[in-house]
Design a protein around this motif. Structure first.
Motif, PDB file in Angstrom:
ATOM      1  N   ASN A 127      34.847  45.054  89.274  1.00 20.18           N
ATOM      2  CA  ASN A 127      33.971  44.040  88.697  1.00 20.18           C
ATOM      3  C   ASN A 127      32.948  43.543  89.711  1.00 20.18           C
ATOM      4  OD1 ASN A 127      35.642  44.231  86.490  1.00 20.18           O
ATOM      5  ND2 ASN A 127      36.398  42.143  86.581  1.00 20.18           N
ATOM      6  N   ALA A 128      31.781  43.197  89.215  1.00 23.86           N
ATOM      7  CA  ALA A 128      30.811  42.468  90.031  1.00 23.86           C
ATOM      8  C   ALA A 128      31.341  41.060  90.306  1.00 23.86           C
ATOM      9  CB  ALA A 128      29.465  42.409  89.308  1.00 23.86           C
TER      10      ALA A 128
ATOM     11  N   ILE B 183      30.578  49.724  87.289  1.00 26.08           N
ATOM     12  CA  ILE B 183      30.766  48.329  87.665  1.00 26.08           C
ATOM     13  C   ILE B 183      30.783  47.495  86.391  1.00 26.08           C
ATOM     14  CG2 ILE B 183      29.772  46.323  88.832  1.00 26.08           C
ATOM     15  CD1 ILE B 183      28.438  48.250  90.796  1.00 26.08           C
ATOM     16  N   HIS B 184      31.857  46.735  86.209  1.00 22.90           N
ATOM     17  CA  HIS B 184      31.925  45.820  85.068  1.00 22.90           C
ATOM     18  C   HIS B 184      31.252  44.505  85.437  1.00 22.90           C
ATOM     19  CE1 HIS B 184      34.552  42.831  82.622  1.00 22.90           C
ATOM     20  NE2 HIS B 184      33.426  43.086  81.993  1.00 22.90           N
ATOM     21  N   VAL B 185      30.302  44.099  84.631  1.00 17.67           N
ATOM     22  CA  VAL B 185      29.597  42.834  84.829  1.00 17.67           C
ATOM     23  C   VAL B 185      30.101  41.840  83.777  1.00 17.67           C
ATOM     24  CG1 VAL B 185      27.364  41.669  84.757  1.00 17.67           C
ATOM     25  CG2 VAL B 185      27.563  43.917  85.828  1.00 17.67           C
TER      26      VAL B 185
ATOM     27  N   GLY C 286      24.917  39.095  93.678  1.00 19.52           N
ATOM     28  CA  GLY C 286      26.210  39.694  93.385  1.00 19.52           C
ATOM     29  C   GLY C 286      26.107  41.149  92.951  1.00 19.52           C
ATOM     30  N   ILE C 287      25.078  41.469  92.194  1.00 14.57           N
ATOM     31  CA  ILE C 287      24.880  42.864  91.779  1.00 14.57           C
ATOM     32  C   ILE C 287      24.645  43.754  92.993  1.00 14.57           C
ATOM     33  CG2 ILE C 287      23.283  44.423  90.593  1.00 14.57           C
ATOM     34  CD1 ILE C 287      25.246  42.981  88.729  1.00 14.57           C
ATOM     35  N   HIS C 288      23.832  43.305  93.924  1.00 16.72           N
ATOM     36  CA  HIS C 288      23.566  44.124  95.106  1.00 16.72           C
ATOM     37  C   HIS C 288      24.801  44.233  96.001  1.00 16.72           C
ATOM     38  CE1 HIS C 288      19.392  44.888  94.257  1.00 16.72           C
ATOM     39  NE2 HIS C 288      19.235  43.611  93.945  1.00 16.72           N
ATOM     40  N   GLN C 289      25.611  43.175  96.054  1.00 19.63           N
ATOM     41  CA  GLN C 289      26.872  43.271  96.786  1.00 19.63           C
ATOM     42  C   GLN C 289      27.796  44.289  96.125  1.00 19.63           C
ATOM     43  OE1 GLN C 289      29.250  39.689  96.793  1.00 19.63           O
ATOM     44  NE2 GLN C 289      30.470  40.343  98.548  1.00 19.63           N
ATOM     45  N   ALA C 290      27.891  44.246  94.807  1.00 21.36           N
ATOM     46  CA  ALA C 290      28.739  45.193  94.090  1.00 21.36           C
ATOM     47  C   ALA C 290      28.257  46.630  94.275  1.00 21.36           C
ATOM     48  CB  ALA C 290      28.770  44.839  92.606  1.00 21.36           C
TER      49      ALA C 290
END
Length: 265
Positions: A60-61, A102-104, A86-90
């Motif tokens: 997950n993100a 990746i589950h958002v 958070g998206i860029h970290q994921a």
């Protein structure tokens, strides 16, 4: 033949998290998923995957402040900067773990926000996530979650998720179909599996027994039939085992409950 991935956030909880990779491999799993990797260095997780010849298929993100009850940021107006970070970290973790999904999480709709504002925020955020993920060949997953387990969650039903895909308009966003949530929210699983797999937009499936969310062979669902149906329909991806072992956290609790899996290994 269906392929199963152990969810290491819910299985093998009798062990420290980093020891769960080896336990899953010993029990015959070839892939894993988990909720959130961010408490560990990506290199450390990648090493555990490599040592145990496991494939990472989903995580997950960042969901916001989980301990405070937040369950995702995607639909929350005013949190767009945090969502994008958070998206860029994921995506950095996805690259390190060679993970393609990746589950958002959508989030719980705030009582002080208009539903239409949450809807437009969600669309904008998912379009951003999809564009960022496309550069790495990563698929963004959205998952309907039942309101019994997660009251007020933005996304609850399969039809809603597929309508959102139409609005988002990106091939890099797909639906994560959790059969546990689907049964609690809607039922009629076999017809919905047939309908939505035919649409080609189901990117990941998860399972658990209903109603207690234990092993798939415990409860009201005939998973043997459903697994055979998925096989007949040519579902190509992994099935995540996202359930709580009925034996709790006693030693070997997860392994002792895997009798249902042996026929499929």
């Amino acid at each position: 033949m269906p392929r199963f991935a152990a969810n290491l956030s819910m299985l093998y909880t009798e062990l420290d998290f980093l020891d769960r990779f080896a336990a899953a491999a010993r029990d015959g799993f070839q892939a894993v998923e988990f909720l959130f990797p961010y408490a560990f260095a990506p290199e450390e997780l990648a090493a555990r995957l490599h040592e145990n010849q496991l494939q990472q298929v989903l995580f997950n993100a960042p969901p916001g402040d989980w301990d405070a009850g937040e369950r995702g940021l995607a639909c929350l107006p005013g949190r767009e900067v945090e969502f994008r970070a958070g998206i860029h970290q994921a995506l950095a973790f996805a690259q390190a773990l060679t993970c393609s999904r990746i589950h958002v999480m959508a989030g719980v709709v705030p009582s002080n926000q208009r539903p239409e504002d949450c809807h437009s925020t969600y669309l904008e955020n998912l379009r951003y996530a999809a564009a960022a993920a496309a550069w790495q060949g990563v698929q963004i997953m959205i998952e309907p979650i039942n309101e019994r387990d997660m009251p007020g969650y933005f996304l609850n039903r399969q039809a809603q998720a597929h309508a959102l895909l139409d609005e988002i308009g990106s091939p890099h966003v797909m639906v994560q179909m959790d059969l546990y949530h689907l049964q609690v929210s809607e039922g009629d699983l076999a017809s919905k599996i047939r309908r939505y797999l035919a649409g080609g937009r189901i990117g990941h499936i998860q399972v658990a027994g209903v109603p207690e969310r234990h092993e798939p062979d415990v409860g009201e669902l005939n998973y043997r039939y459903l697994f055979q149906l998925l096989d007949q329909l040519g579902y190509p991806a992994w099935i995540g085992c996202e359930y709580r072992p009925a034996r709790g956290q006693r030693p070997h609790a997860t392994s002792e409950g895997l009798g249902w899996l042996q026929a499929w290994l």
